[in-house]
Motif scaffolding. Structure first.
Motif, PDB file in Angstrom:
ATOM      1  N   GLN A   1       0.825  -1.205   0.000  1.00  0.00           N
ATOM      2  CA  GLN A   1       0.000   0.000   0.000  1.00  0.00           C
ATOM      3  C   GLN A   1       0.862   1.260   0.000  1.00  0.00           C
ATOM      4  O   GLN A   1       0.545   2.231  -0.687  1.00  0.00           O
ATOM      5  CB  GLN A   1      -0.961  -0.028   1.188  1.00  0.00           C
ATOM      6  N   THR A   2       1.942   1.235   0.736  1.00  0.00           N
ATOM      7  CA  THR A   2       2.867   2.375   0.729  1.00  0.00           C
ATOM      8  C   THR A   2       3.464   2.565  -0.661  1.00  0.00           C
ATOM      9  O   THR A   2       3.546   3.684  -1.169  1.00  0.00           O
ATOM     10  CB  THR A   2       3.984   2.172   1.773  1.00  0.00           C
ATOM     11  N   ALA A   3       3.861   1.469  -1.280  1.00  0.00           N
ATOM     12  CA  ALA A   3       4.413   1.540  -2.634  1.00  0.00           C
ATOM     13  C   ALA A   3       3.377   2.103  -3.605  1.00  0.00           C
ATOM     14  O   ALA A   3       3.709   2.922  -4.470  1.00  0.00           O
ATOM     15  CB  ALA A   3       4.893   0.162  -3.085  1.00  0.00           C
ATOM     16  N   ALA A   4       2.114   1.688  -3.465  1.00  0.00           N
ATOM     17  CA  ALA A   4       1.053   2.189  -4.347  1.00  0.00           C
ATOM     18  C   ALA A   4       0.887   3.694  -4.188  1.00  0.00           C
ATOM     19  O   ALA A   4       0.722   4.415  -5.178  1.00  0.00           O
ATOM     20  CB  ALA A   4      -0.259   1.463  -4.061  1.00  0.00           C
ATOM     21  N   VAL A   5       0.932   4.181  -2.952  1.00  0.00           N
ATOM     22  CA  VAL A   5       0.811   5.621  -2.708  1.00  0.00           C
ATOM     23  C   VAL A   5       1.978   6.356  -3.363  1.00  0.00           C
ATOM     24  O   VAL A   5       1.785   7.366  -4.055  1.00  0.00           O
ATOM     25  CB  VAL A   5       0.740   5.925  -1.195  1.00  0.00           C
ATOM     26  N   LEU A   6       3.185   5.865  -3.155  1.00  0.00           N
ATOM     27  CA  LEU A   6       4.355   6.518  -3.752  1.00  0.00           C
ATOM     28  C   LEU A   6       4.302   6.483  -5.272  1.00  0.00           C
ATOM     29  O   LEU A   6       4.640   7.473  -5.937  1.00  0.00           O
ATOM     30  CB  LEU A   6       5.640   5.872  -3.238  1.00  0.00           C
ATOM     31  N   CYS A   7       3.861   5.374  -5.827  1.00  0.00           N
ATOM     32  CA  CYS A   7       3.733   5.277  -7.286  1.00  0.00           C
ATOM     33  C   CYS A   7       2.658   6.233  -7.800  1.00  0.00           C
ATOM     34  O   CYS A   7       2.826   6.844  -8.858  1.00  0.00           O
ATOM     35  CB  CYS A   7       3.404   3.846  -7.691  1.00  0.00           C
ATOM     36  N   ALA A   8       1.566   6.374  -7.055  1.00  0.00           N
ATOM     37  CA  ALA A   8       0.505   7.301  -7.450  1.00  0.00           C
ATOM     38  C   ALA A   8       1.023   8.736  -7.455  1.00  0.00           C
ATOM     39  O   ALA A   8       0.775   9.492  -8.399  1.00  0.00           O
ATOM     40  CB  ALA A   8      -0.702   7.158  -6.520  1.00  0.00           C
ATOM     41  N   VAL A   9       1.736   9.103  -6.409  1.00  0.00           N
ATOM     42  CA  VAL A   9       2.295  10.460  -6.350  1.00  0.00           C
ATOM     43  C   VAL A   9       3.302  10.658  -7.483  1.00  0.00           C
ATOM     44  O   VAL A   9       3.295  11.692  -8.162  1.00  0.00           O
ATOM     45  CB  VAL A   9       2.926  10.738  -4.967  1.00  0.00           C
ATOM     46  N   GLY A  10       4.151   9.668  -7.713  1.00  0.00           N
ATOM     47  CA  GLY A  10       5.126   9.764  -8.798  1.00  0.00           C
ATOM     48  C   GLY A  10       4.461   9.892 -10.156  1.00  0.00           C
ATOM     49  O   GLY A  10       4.886  10.706 -10.990  1.00  0.00           O
ATOM     50  N   GLY A  11       3.415   9.101 -10.386  1.00  0.00           N
ATOM     51  CA  GLY A  11       2.685   9.202 -11.652  1.00  0.00           C
ATOM     52  C   GLY A  11       2.054  10.562 -11.845  1.00  0.00           C
ATOM     53  O   GLY A  11       2.090  11.132 -12.934  1.00  0.00           O
TER      54      GLY A  11
END
Length: 169
Positions: free
Chosen positions: A132-142
């Motif tokens: 879930q943390t990775a998903a949040v970081l990927c969302a922000v990066g995207g």
């Protein structure tokens, strides 16, 4: 996520990209934002998040007021971290006032999170909280990449590619 897991993921970055890209195009074929959001239940979105974010997306794409729907999601005690990140990104676009339109930035956040649900099994064995943390970081990066790209490309057009790629100050 420990160092060995992070190193393994970095070695598989190309595979993660390709796998995530395939999932995006699979879901685009369905022609519904709903399918993108459903895919992200694998990264922590709940079915209530899906419905609330679908409504937020409707308002974003129709250039409507998103404050009420964003607040609704933010007030939910059970809203997932990824849903909260998407709400934050959509709110951040309104404040920034430049770069890509908010519908593009919202899609950047949603599609960026696909990196963790690409289907390649790269995240198998990773704790749910880390996923879930990775998903949040990927969302922000995207969202960042989507919002900044027009500005960067405009700057390249202004100064020229040779100057942009130069190592001189």
């Amino acid at each position: 996520m420990d160092r060995a897991q992070a190193e393994e993921l970095s070695r598989r970055a190309g595979e993660l990209f390709q796998s995530g890209r395939e999932r995006i195009f699979d879901d685009v074929a369905q022609r519904r934002l709903h399918y993108h959001l459903l895919r992200l239940t694998l990264a922590g979105l709940t079915h209530e998040d899906v419905e609330d974010l679908r409504e937020l997306g409707r308002r974003v794409f129709e250039d409507g007021d998103v404050a009420e729907q964003s607040a609704r999601i933010s007030r939910r005690a059970d809203a997932s971290a990824l849903a909260m990140a998407i709400v934050g990104v959509v709110g951040g676009v309104a404040q920034a006032g430049n770069g890509a339109p908010r519908e593009q930035v919202m899609l950047g956040a949603i599609l960026g999170a696909y990196a963790v649900v690409g289907g390649s099994g790269a995240f198998s064995g990773v704790a749910r909280e880390d996923l879930q943390t990775a998903a949040v970081l990927c969302a922000v990066g995207g969202a960042l990449a989507t919002s900044a790209s027009p500005v960067v490309l405009d700057r390249i057009a202004q100064v020229g590619l040779e100057e942009y790629l130069s190592h001189q100050d």
